[in-house]
Design an enzyme around this catalytic site. Structure first.
Site, short mmCIF file in Angstrom:
data_model
loop_
_atom_site.label_atom_id
_atom_site.label_comp_id
_atom_site.label_asym_id
_atom_site.label_seq_id
_atom_site.Cartn_x
_atom_site.Cartn_y
_atom_site.Cartn_z
N ASP A 121 -5.66 -7.57 3.95
CA ASP A 121 -6.90 -7.00 3.41
C ASP A 121 -7.79 -8.12 2.86
O ASP A 121 -8.98 -8.20 3.17
CB ASP A 121 -6.55 -5.99 2.31
CG ASP A 121 -7.79 -5.41 1.66
OD1 ASP A 121 -8.74 -5.06 2.40
OD2 ASP A 121 -7.82 -5.30 0.41
N TYR A 178 0.81 -1.22 0.00
CA TYR A 178 0.00 0.00 0.00
C TYR A 178 0.84 1.28 0.00
O TYR A 178 0.29 2.38 0.05
CB TYR A 178 -0.96 0.01 1.19
CG TYR A 178 -2.24 -0.77 0.95
CD1 TYR A 178 -2.19 -2.12 0.60
CD2 TYR A 178 -3.48 -0.17 1.08
CE1 TYR A 178 -3.36 -2.85 0.39
CE2 TYR A 178 -4.65 -0.89 0.87
CZ TYR A 178 -4.58 -2.23 0.52
OH TYR A 178 -5.75 -2.93 0.32
N ASP A 206 -11.56 -9.96 4.63
CA ASP A 206 -12.88 -10.12 4.01
C ASP A 206 -13.29 -11.59 4.05
O ASP A 206 -14.46 -11.92 4.25
CB ASP A 206 -12.87 -9.66 2.55
CG ASP A 206 -13.25 -8.20 2.38
OD1 ASP A 206 -12.98 -7.39 3.30
OD2 ASP A 206 -13.82 -7.85 1.33
N ASP A 226 -2.36 -18.21 -1.40
CA ASP A 226 -3.31 -19.05 -2.16
C ASP A 226 -3.80 -20.21 -1.30
O ASP A 226 -5.00 -20.47 -1.19
CB ASP A 226 -2.69 -19.52 -3.50
CG ASP A 226 -1.30 -20.14 -3.35
OD1 ASP A 226 -0.68 -20.00 -2.27
OD2 ASP A 226 -0.83 -20.77 -4.32
N LYS A 249 3.76 -14.98 0.27
CA LYS A 249 3.83 -15.66 -1.03
C LYS A 249 5.32 -15.78 -1.34
O LYS A 249 5.79 -15.34 -2.40
CB LYS A 249 3.05 -14.84 -2.08
CG LYS A 249 2.90 -15.52 -3.43
CD LYS A 249 2.14 -16.83 -3.40
CE LYS A 249 2.24 -17.52 -4.77
NZ LYS A 249 1.67 -18.90 -4.75
C1 IPM Z 1 -10.22 -1.97 3.92
C2 IPM Z 1 -10.59 -1.46 2.58
C3 IPM Z 1 -9.54 -0.47 2.12
C4 IPM Z 1 -8.21 -1.21 2.07
C5 IPM Z 1 -9.83 0.15 0.76
C6 IPM Z 1 -11.18 0.77 0.73
C7 IPM Z 1 -8.76 1.09 0.31
O1 IPM Z 1 -10.77 -2.50 1.68
O2 IPM Z 1 -10.11 -1.18 4.86
O3 IPM Z 1 -10.03 -3.20 4.05
O4 IPM Z 1 -7.91 -1.92 1.12
O5 IPM Z 1 -7.47 -1.07 3.02
MN MN Z 2 -10.63 -4.46 2.58
#
Ligand code: IPM
Ligand code: MN
Length: 331
Positions: free
Chosen positions: A225, A118, A229, A201, A168
């Protein structure tokens, strides 16, 4: 956010030992539409003096590309050295998981939040032409890797003492091999913590196949990140998933925000799940030294999930407000 503040106020009232004073900023789309920028130039200076930053979901890709709207968030994480992004995902009785296994899941994803993939480091050659070249280079420092691994080891010690590092390193032989080397160097300092490693992966596969076996999972900014999710997807809904962007040294205010995005498809309808924001509020109170208040919020969330109103993502029909009110009432 509107459904969350009454919950925080309820728990502060109940505790009677602290109060909460808020200042609100309309940064994001409302600010962009009025002033042509997502946040004022000096937004970091403005935030610097607060005890904590409580952030609602940001982004409206139909009106402004996300990489513009989200730039201040990424700058905030880096400028305030909020290097530890802590994102728990656990099952609750009452939230159906899409997975067939029924073993309880209780994972914390720790995401390196200040560097890695990032970092704002790159550029374009011949933009807009057929010869266009885009270069974007990740930066992983030994200091950055070491401190997030130490943080994760320490967190694992407060839980089930298992740490899984995600890289990775079979393909990216500089950056992620550095992670491998630092883990190996630190592990002897934490003999009571069981460590293992997975490539990203395989990690996505194993998190779906045997999520109950994971405790603390640590990875770089991008891998964290992705996994933060996936964790809530396995436990049922990302609508409840909280996040903390922490500066463990407390040199800067830490920032608390749900893992989910702004869900523009349902924005303004009053049906979004407020629990991700509310649970992030609990993490904020915990960080501010009010562990009992944080625990009371999580207990109230558990109670409402088990037998109270639910939003649509959890199979119910309740509004955002109703769920927030039920949690405040449970407190
Ligand atoms: C998160 C989000 C952000 C990230 C995006 C919106 C830039 O997905 O906080 O996980 O990737 O950090
Ligand atoms: Mn995210």
């Amino acid at each position: 956010m509107d459904a969350t503040v009454p919950v925080l106020d309820a728990v502060a009232r109940k505790a009677g030992t602290f109060g909460l004073a808020y200042e609100s900023f309309d940064w994001g789309m409302p600010h962009y539409e009025k002033h042509g920028c997502v946040a004022p130039e000096d937004f970091l200076e403005t935030l610097r003096g607060f005890d904590a930053i409580f952030l609602g979901a940001v982004g409206w890709p139909g009106r402004l590309p996300d990489h513009i709207t989200l730039t201040p968030l990424i700058r905030l994480r880096q400028a305030f050295d909020l290097y530890a992004c802590v994102r728990p995902a656990r099952t609750f009785p009452g939230v159906p998981s899409p997975l067939r296994r029924t073993d309880p899941i209780d994972v914390v994803v720790v995401r390196e939040n200040s560097e890695g993939e990032y970092i704002d480091n790159g550029g374009l050659v011949s933009p807009g032409t057929p010869n266009e070249v885009a270069v974007q280079t990740a930066v992983h420092t030994r200091r950055g890797v070491e401190r997030i691994l130490r943080f994760s080891f320490a967190l694992a010690r407060t839980r089930r003492s298992r740490l899984t590092m995600i890289t990775k390193s079979n393909a990216q032989r500089y950056a992620y091999v550095l992670w491998d080397r630092v883990l190996e160097a630190l592990a002897p300092e934490f003999p009571d913590v069981q460590t293992d490693k997975l490539h990203i992966d395989a990690a996505t596969l194993e998190l779906v196949r045997r999520p109950h076996t994971f405790d603390v999972v640590v990875g770089s900014n991008l891998f964290g990140d992705i996994l933060s999710d996936l964790g809530p997807a396995c436990t049922g809904t990302i609508g409840i998933a909280p996040g903390a962007n922490i500066n463990p040294e407390r040199e800067f205010p830490s920032c608390f925000e749900p893992v989910h995005g702004s869900a523009p498809d349902i924005a303004g309808k009053g049906i979004a799940n407020p629990i991700g924001q509310i649970w992030s509020g609990a993490m904020m109170l915990d960080h501010l030294g009010h562990a009992d208040a944080a625990g009371a919020i999580v207990a109230a969330i558990e109670k409402v999930i088990a037998g109270g109103p639910k939003t649509r993502d959890m199979g119910g029909t309740a509004s955002t407000k109703e769920v927030g009110e039920a949690i405040a009432a449970a407190i």
